[in-house]
Design an enzyme around this catalytic site. Structure first.
Site, PDB file in Angstrom:
ATOM      1  N   ALA B  15       0.814  -1.224   0.000  1.00 10.35           N
ATOM      2  CA  ALA B  15       0.000   0.000   0.000  1.00 10.35           C
ATOM      3  C   ALA B  15       0.845   1.270   0.000  1.00 10.35           C
ATOM      4  CB  ALA B  15      -0.943  -0.005   1.209  1.00 10.35           C
ATOM      5  N   ARG B  26       2.046  10.966 -10.786  1.00  7.00           N
ATOM      6  CA  ARG B  26       1.048  11.985 -11.126  1.00  7.00           C
ATOM      7  C   ARG B  26       1.610  13.383 -10.877  1.00  7.00           C
ATOM      8  NH1 ARG B  26      -2.917   8.787  -9.187  1.00  7.00           N
ATOM      9  NH2 ARG B  26      -2.957   9.727  -7.113  1.00  7.00           N
ATOM     10  N   SER B  43       0.829  -4.273  -4.703  1.00  3.86           N
ATOM     11  CA  SER B  43      -0.510  -3.752  -4.363  1.00  3.86           C
ATOM     12  C   SER B  43      -1.480  -4.794  -3.838  1.00  3.86           C
ATOM     13  CB  SER B  43      -1.156  -3.112  -5.600  1.00  3.86           C
ATOM     14  OG  SER B  43      -0.641  -1.845  -5.791  1.00  3.86           O
ATOM     15  N   CYS B  47      -5.922  -6.948   3.607  1.00  5.75           N
ATOM     16  CA  CYS B  47      -7.104  -6.955   4.477  1.00  5.75           C
ATOM     17  C   CYS B  47      -8.167  -7.902   3.960  1.00  5.75           C
ATOM     18  CB  CYS B  47      -7.738  -5.568   4.551  1.00  5.75           C
ATOM     19  SG  CYS B  47      -6.592  -4.253   4.846  1.00  5.75           S
ATOM     20  N   VAL B  84      15.798  -6.337  -1.276  1.00  2.66           N
ATOM     21  CA  VAL B  84      16.884  -5.417  -0.904  1.00  2.66           C
ATOM     22  C   VAL B  84      17.398  -5.882   0.452  1.00  2.66           C
ATOM     23  CG1 VAL B  84      17.402  -3.045  -0.198  1.00  2.66           C
ATOM     24  CG2 VAL B  84      16.000  -3.485  -2.231  1.00  2.66           C
ATOM     25  N   ASP B 282       3.230   0.341   7.454  1.00  4.83           N
ATOM     26  CA  ASP B 282       3.456  -0.641   8.519  1.00  4.83           C
ATOM     27  C   ASP B 282       4.916  -0.727   8.967  1.00  4.83           C
ATOM     28  OD1 ASP B 282       0.832  -1.074   7.939  1.00  4.83           O
ATOM     29  OD2 ASP B 282       1.028  -3.210   7.499  1.00  4.83           O
ATOM     30  N   TYR B 426     -32.998  11.475   9.470  1.00  2.00           N
ATOM     31  CA  TYR B 426     -33.989  10.556  10.023  1.00  2.00           C
ATOM     32  C   TYR B 426     -35.004  10.168   8.960  1.00  2.00           C
ATOM     33  CZ  TYR B 426     -38.462   9.147  11.863  1.00  2.00           C
ATOM     34  OH  TYR B 426     -39.638   8.478  12.038  1.00  2.00           O
TER      35      TYR B 426
END
Lengths: 446, 446
Positions: B15, B26, B43, B47, B84, B282, B426
């Site tokens: 990620a 970009r 990629s 999860c 690496v 992470d 509501y």
């Protein structure tokens, strides 16, 4: 805080009236509270009527949030089946039957009734509105009749939409008529009006926009509606859903200040222009949280909040209603449509320079069952960078997202780098890592 | 803004790494971007692995958000199947195979791996973790074997919970072991830990709290787990879900600053203590939005945001990650559990004087099908009256409500009369007139 020997009369036993009664009794257990109510019941959850007619449940008493007995056990006096026909503000008297009763504080919570247009034929059998329990029972019974095959719904606001769904679920062929050129123009911007139209048509509702019904034809029973171009559409029943008018006829030509549509003008404390006289809910005005403007927005959510404010003020606990952003949602078949804040047209009319985004995305990951399409529009004030309004459509399970936007509008935070990074929940059955809200905020912040 | 002749090496293709790559391209179409990735794919939406194992879908490639080819078509160079093993920060070189490559900017996005406890038997066949695509394929295949009847899940964090559900849906008899005295103690307060436990037990999961697994018994195949009291529980497989450790072994004993758990320490721009070296996701620390504290919170939502920040900073578009409030949600069978902000214990530890409320209510009206129970806890700082945290449980369709609270935490607005009146949507199928959030805010504001 306790108030001794103070008597509050409440005229009207729906959301606002009974909300005031219940909270006032909590605020001051010694308060004398008398509710005059036209109907034989109080606390009707009228929003549930379409679901009752549709057959979601069979006992109409499910719609009664709290019974007269329950209120009375709590020491609140309720006088049902009784119509107050006059109020003498000078002598603090309400008139009913051939009697009067006197108050220290008065709460006028008479609600609203559906607008009945002055059409030829509007008095025919099988012309319905849907506001009271009796309306619901009558309409439900009528719709059991298999000879009623084609039904006209006049007005494509939220109730018109709910009724179109309801009647369609009862296997009626529904014609929905709307005078304006699009669905629910007071609630939604054109994009969302169009989404709703497509959904209705997918579900076989005949949608007639820019269409004026000029007459209801029939002898005794309804046979057809006549349109402005003199064409006829044969229907066996008509449901009128043309919005509401405040029930304030008895207050015309009194000193009580009314708005143009007849709504009682109140301030932020729920107080009218006459001392010790309060009003709220569908009978009264409310205010727009963003612009401060006086508005008429007959929503249950407004009624319940203003009821608290009135009850607190009567009990000498100062309270203010800060306004509404007209947050609302409607289900049309399997999809929800929600709105909050100002619409694009409304924002421009208010003089805001705005930027808008309309995003299409999904509500959750593709690999867990149940992924659905979402559309989200956000309207931002360029100067303050605050969010002014938002509209959304998608599956019912996705709709609570609009409340995140309501919270951002409420908090008046600017759209900036920090807001772009708002930390929202993610797990595959609930969302995507980057939510539609993130996409929209990033685009607004460019 | 364009950067000429600048080469960015990204180590790691999950990620964070691919998020940086895509946005940097970009930002600057001429940027040279090389990604070194251990796996044959990039990629991975890890999860989704429990849902793949559970059989929600059969093609594991559904978990690949974007293919190597797609990135390469975009001009990003990806070197797959390549580890690496050393970085020379002084000479700006990464080492792999028997080669080196040089960078101007380096992004270390090596992620994390499941913690493998030093248990006897942990190397046995049928001991699984679930982080890679290979893990998922192997576990799913193994679980097709009808001889695997009893499975131990060690660790009752979110992945342990998801795996318990997954294995139960595959008709395994599941034993869930947690060292702490309650479920997910780092995410939830005790009330919600208890709700989850009751849900697990209702769904026939054997929950073992305050229970230490000391050994995995077996010869070749797993036969049992041994507990601290020397008792045995017979199982045919073990799934380890004991949390994650940053993949930063190659960085120990370098000048790169690491936190105690080995996470790379980054500042709000995603920059490490070494010039031109970035990290995130992470493998790295992040910060708490409320307290400013450095935290380790390996969540996909943090990774995707920090990736944007890194890519912008590399492209000379100054950007800051403002922090996380650890908003998270997990589905356990038919219920969701969500959290945001600080838990009660955490808030107290931070020195806040707090007020908490725990409300039980319903998500919608009773008369439309589908009404379910909701629990909502809110933690408020008494001094600032700001909301510090919230936790919620209920039906999946009700869970987006927690984001409304995340928005209020994010906006740092005080709990006051105005907030009590927040205007939420509501309609009978979506909510009640007074939402559980209103009830909670009113109680906090007393």
């Amino acid at each position: 805080m306790r108030i001794f020997n103070v008597k509050t009369i409440i005229v009207g036993g729906s959301a606002t009236g009974m909300g005031v009664a219940a909270r006032l009794k909590r605020n001051d257990p010694n308060a004398t509270i008398v509710v005059y109510q036209e109907k034989s019941y109080v606390s009707l959850g009228a929003c549930g009527l379409p679901y009752f007619v549709a057959g979601n449940f069979s006992d109409p008493n499910n719609l009664i949030a709290r019974s007269i007995t329950a209120f009375e056990e709590n020491g609140i006096i309720i006088v049902p089946n009784t119509q107050v026909f006059k109020i003498d503000f000078e002598n603090k008297l309400v008139y009913f039957d051939n009697k009067t009763d006197s108050y220290d504080n008065l709460v006028i919570a008479t609600g609203a009734t559906p607008y009945i247009p002055p059409l030829v034929g509007v008095e025919l059998k099988n012309v319905y509105t849907l506001t009271t329990l009796e309306d619901g029972i009558e309409l439900k019974k009528a719709m059991q009749n298999p000879n009623i095959k084609n039904v006209a719904v006049i007005g494509a606001g939220f109730i018109g939409l709910e009724m179109s769904e309801t009647l369609s679920e009862l296997n009626k062929n529904v014609h929905l008529f709307e005078l304006e050129e699009r669905i629910s123009p007071n609630a939604f911007d054109p994009e969302f009006s169009q989404f709703i139209k497509e959904n209705l048509e997918k579900n076989k509702i005949n949608v007639h926009l820019s269409t004026k019904v000029t007459e209801i034809k029939g002898t005794d029973q309804v046979q057809a509606v006549v349109l402005a171009d003199n064409s006829l559409i044969e229907v066996d029943a008509v449901v009128l859903a043309l919005g509401f008018r405040p029930n304030t006829e008895i207050l015309r030509n009194t000193k009580l200040a009314l708005a143009e549509n007849g709504a009682i003008i109140i301030d932020e404390t729920g107080h009218t222009n006459i001392d010790h006289v309060y009003s709220g809910g569908d009978a009264a005005t409310s205010s727009n949280y963003i612009t401060g403007e006086l508005i008429y927005s007959p929503l249950a959510t407004v009624a319940s909040k203003i009821a608290r404010v009135i009850a607190d003020n009567i009990a000498n606990k100062p309270a203010k209603f800060v306004g509404s952003i007209r947050s609302a949602v409607v289900r049309v078949f399997d999809l929800g449509y929600a709105r909050t804040g100002l619409g694009e047209f409304e924002a421009k009319k208010q003089g805001y320079q705005i930027r808008t985004v309309l995003i299409k995305d999904k509500d959750q990951t593709n690999y867990v069952n149940g992924q659905t399409d979402l559309y989200l529009k956000i309207i931002m004030d360029i100067k303050s960078r605050q969010i002014l309004g938002a509209q959304m459509s998608g599956a019912v399970k996705a709709m609570q997202r609009i409340n995140t936007l309501a919270a951002l509008i409420w908090s008046k935070v600017p759209v900036d780098e920090a807001l772009e990074q708002i930390d929202l929940i993610y797990a595959p059955p609930f969302a995507r890592t980057t939510d539609i809200l993130h996409i929209a905020l990033a685009k607004l912040n460019k």
